[in-house]
Design a protein around this motif. Structure first.
Motif, mmCIF file in Angstrom:
data_model
loop_
_atom_site.group_PDB
_atom_site.id
_atom_site.type_symbol
_atom_site.label_atom_id
_atom_site.label_comp_id
_atom_site.label_asym_id
_atom_site.label_seq_id
_atom_site.Cartn_x
_atom_site.Cartn_y
_atom_site.Cartn_z
ATOM 1 N N LEU A 1 13.035 -13.221 3.995
ATOM 2 C CA LEU A 1 11.556 -13.626 3.711
ATOM 3 C C LEU A 1 11.761 -14.262 2.172
ATOM 4 C CD1 LEU A 1 9.717 -10.287 4.698
ATOM 5 C CD2 LEU A 1 9.130 -12.534 5.186
ATOM 6 N N LEU B 1 9.429 4.392 10.037
ATOM 7 C CA LEU B 1 8.858 4.447 8.715
ATOM 8 C C LEU B 1 7.450 4.672 8.627
ATOM 9 C CD1 LEU B 1 11.011 2.683 6.013
ATOM 10 C CD2 LEU B 1 10.725 5.136 6.159
ATOM 11 N N LEU B 2 6.735 3.652 9.143
ATOM 12 C CA LEU B 2 5.568 3.375 9.121
ATOM 13 C C LEU B 2 4.635 3.778 10.248
ATOM 14 C CD1 LEU B 2 5.839 2.177 6.498
ATOM 15 C CD2 LEU B 2 5.272 -0.287 7.398
ATOM 16 N N GLY C 1 13.014 4.279 1.870
ATOM 17 C CA GLY C 1 12.737 3.488 2.844
ATOM 18 C C GLY C 1 11.876 2.533 2.494
ATOM 19 N N LEU C 2 10.736 3.256 2.198
ATOM 20 C CA LEU C 2 9.457 2.558 1.667
ATOM 21 C C LEU C 2 9.553 1.638 0.359
ATOM 22 C CD1 LEU C 2 6.851 5.543 2.518
ATOM 23 C CD2 LEU C 2 7.210 3.429 3.827
ATOM 24 N N ALA D 1 14.604 10.238 1.793
ATOM 25 C CA ALA D 1 14.865 9.000 2.571
ATOM 26 C C ALA D 1 13.784 8.051 3.063
ATOM 27 C CB ALA D 1 15.577 9.441 3.985
ATOM 28 N N ARG D 2 12.699 8.899 3.340
ATOM 29 C CA ARG D 2 11.543 8.210 3.797
ATOM 30 C C ARG D 2 10.998 7.280 2.632
ATOM 31 N NH1 ARG D 2 6.642 7.389 6.527
ATOM 32 N NH2 ARG D 2 5.094 7.436 4.889
ATOM 33 N N HIS E 1 19.518 -2.199 -1.692
ATOM 34 C CA HIS E 1 20.121 -2.677 -0.606
ATOM 35 C C HIS E 1 21.719 -3.057 -0.759
ATOM 36 C CE1 HIS E 1 19.124 -5.842 -3.276
ATOM 37 N NE2 HIS E 1 19.858 -6.546 -2.973
ATOM 38 N N ALA F 1 15.330 -8.232 3.778
ATOM 39 C CA ALA F 1 14.319 -8.960 3.089
ATOM 40 C C ALA F 1 14.689 -10.252 2.787
ATOM 41 C CB ALA F 1 13.545 -8.251 1.812
ATOM 42 N N LEU G 1 10.711 -1.983 1.643
ATOM 43 C CA LEU G 1 9.960 -2.517 2.639
ATOM 44 C C LEU G 1 9.746 -3.962 2.574
ATOM 45 C CD1 LEU G 1 9.062 -0.690 4.832
ATOM 46 C CD2 LEU G 1 6.983 -0.490 4.019
ATOM 47 N N ALA G 2 9.734 -4.752 3.519
ATOM 48 C CA ALA G 2 9.502 -6.092 3.340
ATOM 49 C C ALA G 2 7.848 -6.741 3.340
ATOM 50 C CB ALA G 2 9.890 -6.885 4.644
#
Lengths: 231, 231
Positions: free
Chosen positions: B131, B85-86, A123-124, A119-120, A82, B128, A127-128
Motif C-alpha cells: 500500500l 481483529l475487526l 494489531g489495530l 495483542a488486539r 513490523h 502494509a 492496520l492497513a
DNA sequence: CGAGGAATTGAGAAACTTCAACCGTGGTGG
DNA sequence: CCACCACGGTTGAAGTTTCTCAATTCCTCG
C-alpha cells in the motif's frame, strides 16, 4: 498515564494490568532533535520505537529527489512494530519537531502479544486501513478536499490522545511536507490552504491548525473516522 | 500443490507439514462469477476467503460514484485475513473474472498462526508495504510511469505463483478499473497505454499484458520488487 | 446481423506544476 | 543593536498534464 497508554486505550479495552505491563516495557526514553532521523531505510533496529512526544513522519525518498510521506507519527504511535517480521526497514522515519522516543526491547513487545487485549490493541496499530484511506484521498479527491481530509484525520488522532485545545492543535510541519504527503506541489498547497482559509474551513499558520467547525470541515472533506477504528 | 501453498512458499520458508495443514484448512471451495461481490463493506464474514483461481479486487466506493481500488487479488491471495481483529469489513471485494474462492474457518487460521513459519507467512501477506508503494506511485509518478509500475508489480506477483507464459499474463480487467487504481481518468489511461505501447514497453490488449523486456520496463517505472518481500 | 459494452479519438477546459521573483521572520554575527 | 542571511511561505505568469464531454470505432456475444 503516558500517551502511549492513552493511545492503546483509544483502540482497545485494555485494563490496569495491561497498562502496568506496557508502562514497564517503555521505560527507556531517548531524546531526538527536530529534523533528524529516527530510523533509516535499511536499518534493522534492535528495539521497537514509540513516539512519546513531538511529531515524526514515515517516508521514502525516490528518484529525482522526490519524497512520499506515508504517515505522521503522533505521540503514542509506533515507529516500527513490523520489524519482528521483516529484517530491514523498507522506509525511513524522521522527526519534524524534537521528539522523545521510547525504546522497547522486542522481547517486551513479544510479551505484550501474549495478552489478548494488548495483542488486539497492537494489531489495530498496524492496520492497513489508514493507508487505504490515504490512497483513496490522493487518488480521488481534488487538492483542497485532499488537504482538508488530512487535517480531519490528524485532528481526530490528536483528540484521541488529548492533544487538542479549543479547536486548535500544533502541527509543526513545513508546507513542503504537506505537499509530499498529498502528492501536490508546494505552491499548489499554499494556494489551496489560502482557499480553505478564505472559505473559513481551516487555518494553518505558524504551525498551528485551527478548525472553527470540525463538523463542517468533515462534511466538506467527506471525512468518516470509521477507518481509524477508534473506540 | 495449490496456488495458495505456492503463494505462501514465495514469502516464507514453510515445510511439508505446514503445507499439509493449510491444504486441509482450505478444502471448501466456492465458485463466484465474474463481476460480482465476494464481500461487501460492512460484512462480518465467518470464514476467511482465499482466491484460488481468477482475479478479484479490493476497493471502496466514494461520494459521487467514484471508486478507489486498493489491491488486486491474484490466485493465492487472502481477501480478509484481518477480520479477526475487526468486526466489520471497511471495504469491499469484487471479482473481475470468474473465481474460485476457498473458505477457511477462522479457527483453522488461528491454528495456522500457532506454527511459527506459517505465522510468519501469514504476517507477510497482510503487510502494509505494498500500500505504501501504491501511495508513492500515485503521489509522485506521472501517468505513464504509474501504469508501468503497476504492471511491473502484477507481473512479479504473477510470476511468484507461476502464472506467466513467455512474457505475457492474463489481466482480465477493463481500463476503467485501471483508471480507478492509479487515480486517472479512463481516457487518460487509454492514451497512456498507447504511449507505452508505442514506446515498446508494455502491450495491454484483449486483457493480456505483454512485456517484451521486463528489465527495461522496470527501469522505466523505477520498479524495485523489494517491497513485495518475496524470497 | 445487430446490440451493448469497452476502447479510442478530438477538442476545449480545468487542475496543477514550474520557474522566478518577492516578502516576512527569526536567528546570527559584527 | 543593527544588518544581513537563510528559510519558509506567497504571488504572478506561463506551461503541462490531466479531465470532461461527446462522438466514433471496435469487439464480443447473442
Amino acid at each position: 498515564m503516558t500517551v502511549f497508554a492513552k493511545k492503546l486505550l483509544s483502540l482497545a479495552d485494555i485494563d490496569a494490568d495491561d497498562i502496568e505491563l506496557l508502562m514497564s516495557a517503555s521505560r527507556d526514553v531517548r531524546k531526538i532533535e527536530a529534523g533528524s532521523a529516527i530510523i533509516h531505510e535499511g536499518d534493522n533496529p534492535d528495539d521497537v520505537h514509540v513516539v512519546m512526544s513531538g511529531f515524526a513522519y514515515r517516508y521514502k525518498d525516490t528518484f529525482e529527489g522526490r519524497r512520499q510521506i506515508f504517515a505522521y507519527l503522533l505521540p503514542g504511535d509506533f515507529c516500527d512494530l513490523h520489524v519482528a517480521l521483516l529484517k530491514r526497514m523498507d522506509h525511513s522515519i524522521g522527526t519534524l519537531s524534537s521528539c522523545e522516543v521510547a525504546l522497547m526491547p522486542r522481547r517486551a513487545v513479544a510479551e505484550m502479544m501474549q495478552h489478548p487485549r494488548l495483542a488486539r490493541a497492537l494489531g489495530l496499530c498496524s492496520l492497513a486501513a489508514t493507508l487505504r484511506e490515504w490512497l483513496l484521498n490522493i487518488g480521488q479527491r481534488p487538492a483542497e478536499q485532499r488537504i482538508a481530509h488530512l487535517f480531519c484525520e490528524i485532528r481526530a488522532r490528536m483528540k484521541a490522545v488529548d492533544l487538542i485545545e479549543d479547536g486548535s492543535f500544533s502541527l509543526p510541519i513545513p508546507q513542503t511536507a504537506l505537499a509530499d504527503t498529498v502528492g501536490l506541489s508546494e505552491v499548489h498547497v499554499s494556494r489551496s490552504l489560502r482557499a480553505l482559509r478564505e472559505a473559513g474551513l481551516v487555518e494553518f499558520q505558524k504551525r498551528i491548525v485551527s478548525i472553527p467547525n470540525a463538523k463542517k470541515l468533515a462534511e466538506y472533506a467527506e471525512f468518516d473516522p470509521a477507518y481509524l477504528h477508534l473506540r
